[in-house]
Design a protein around this motif. Sequence first.
Motif, PDB file in Angstrom:
ATOM      1  N   GLY A 133       8.551  22.969  -3.646  1.00  0.00           N
ATOM      2  CA  GLY A 133       7.528  23.425  -4.648  1.00  0.00           C
ATOM      3  C   GLY A 133       7.730  24.803  -4.914  1.00  0.00           C
ATOM      4  N   PHE A 134       6.698  25.590  -5.984  1.00  0.00           N
ATOM      5  CA  PHE A 134       6.642  26.661  -6.081  1.00  0.00           C
ATOM      6  C   PHE A 134       5.640  27.439  -5.756  1.00  0.00           C
ATOM      7  CE2 PHE A 134       9.647  25.073  -9.330  1.00  0.00           C
ATOM      8  CZ  PHE A 134      10.720  25.618  -9.096  1.00  0.00           C
ATOM      9  N   LEU A 182       5.234  31.129  -9.925  1.00  0.00           N
ATOM     10  CA  LEU A 182       4.887  30.606 -11.412  1.00  0.00           C
ATOM     11  C   LEU A 182       4.612  31.579 -12.296  1.00  0.00           C
ATOM     12  CD1 LEU A 182       3.445  27.184 -10.282  1.00  0.00           C
ATOM     13  CD2 LEU A 182       5.628  27.641 -11.621  1.00  0.00           C
ATOM     14  N   LEU A 183       3.442  32.662 -11.787  1.00  0.00           N
ATOM     15  CA  LEU A 183       3.041  33.587 -12.513  1.00  0.00           C
ATOM     16  C   LEU A 183       4.240  34.530 -13.094  1.00  0.00           C
ATOM     17  CD1 LEU A 183      -0.281  34.516 -10.807  1.00  0.00           C
ATOM     18  CD2 LEU A 183       0.221  33.681 -12.975  1.00  0.00           C
ATOM     19  N   ILE A 184       5.279  34.868 -11.789  1.00  0.00           N
ATOM     20  CA  ILE A 184       6.174  35.710 -12.381  1.00  0.00           C
ATOM     21  C   ILE A 184       7.070  35.113 -13.442  1.00  0.00           C
ATOM     22  CG2 ILE A 184       8.462  36.862 -11.500  1.00  0.00           C
ATOM     23  CD1 ILE A 184       6.816  37.045  -8.907  1.00  0.00           C
ATOM     24  N   LEU A 185       7.496  33.832 -13.357  1.00  0.00           N
ATOM     25  CA  LEU A 185       8.141  33.184 -14.471  1.00  0.00           C
ATOM     26  C   LEU A 185       7.499  33.170 -15.650  1.00  0.00           C
ATOM     27  CD1 LEU A 185      10.539  31.184 -15.155  1.00  0.00           C
ATOM     28  CD2 LEU A 185       8.807  29.365 -14.375  1.00  0.00           C
ATOM     29  N   MET A 186       5.939  33.045 -15.879  1.00  0.00           N
ATOM     30  CA  MET A 186       5.409  33.101 -17.066  1.00  0.00           C
ATOM     31  C   MET A 186       5.474  34.402 -17.817  1.00  0.00           C
ATOM     32  SD  MET A 186       2.242  30.460 -16.477  1.00  0.00           S
ATOM     33  CE  MET A 186       1.691  30.653 -18.120  1.00  0.00           C
ATOM     34  N   VAL A 187       5.304  35.252 -16.918  1.00  0.00           N
ATOM     35  CA  VAL A 187       5.595  36.741 -17.356  1.00  0.00           C
ATOM     36  C   VAL A 187       6.792  37.241 -17.989  1.00  0.00           C
ATOM     37  CG1 VAL A 187       5.465  39.272 -16.679  1.00  0.00           C
ATOM     38  CG2 VAL A 187       3.512  37.783 -15.870  1.00  0.00           C
TER      39      VAL A 187
END
Length: 172
Positions: free
Chosen positions: A17-18, A23-28
Amino acid sequence: TSLFHLAAPARGRRSSGFTILELLILMVVLGVAASVGIPSYFGRPEVTLESAAELLANDLRELGGRAAVYREKLSLRFDEDGDGYSATDWSGQLLVSPYGAGPYVRRYDSDAVFRGVTIEALEPEAPRSVTFDATGTASHSISVTVGYGGETRVVSLAARTGLVTIDEGPGR
């Protein structure tokens, strides 16, 4: 063995999992890519012009079909300033969009995607509308020249067949 040793995770093993941080870095990263990519894609004249021509063609088809299905007289009226068009019923009242977006009005100056698009010419020039009878047949053939960024597309409606076509503008 001690209790501490039993509770400690095995070294070298990672759960699947992440993490929230990943996940926050990916969304940014995705947000930055979208904020740069989307405006540059729609800023290309051919994309904006093609989209505006397709929307007009779809609206002409939709109105003819809607007139036939509901057996009512409907009109597509083009603005005098060349900035858009609207759909009305037989009494001149604005139609409500079938997609729940309010009145059936297209104004290029107030739509960020189509800002700068204009209706450059109508053939015939008068009337500035096309009417569909209760069978969905257009009152007359019409050609609408849509322009953006020095390029044009011509959206044509054939009265008898209801065929709607999009062609590149004159001189292309």
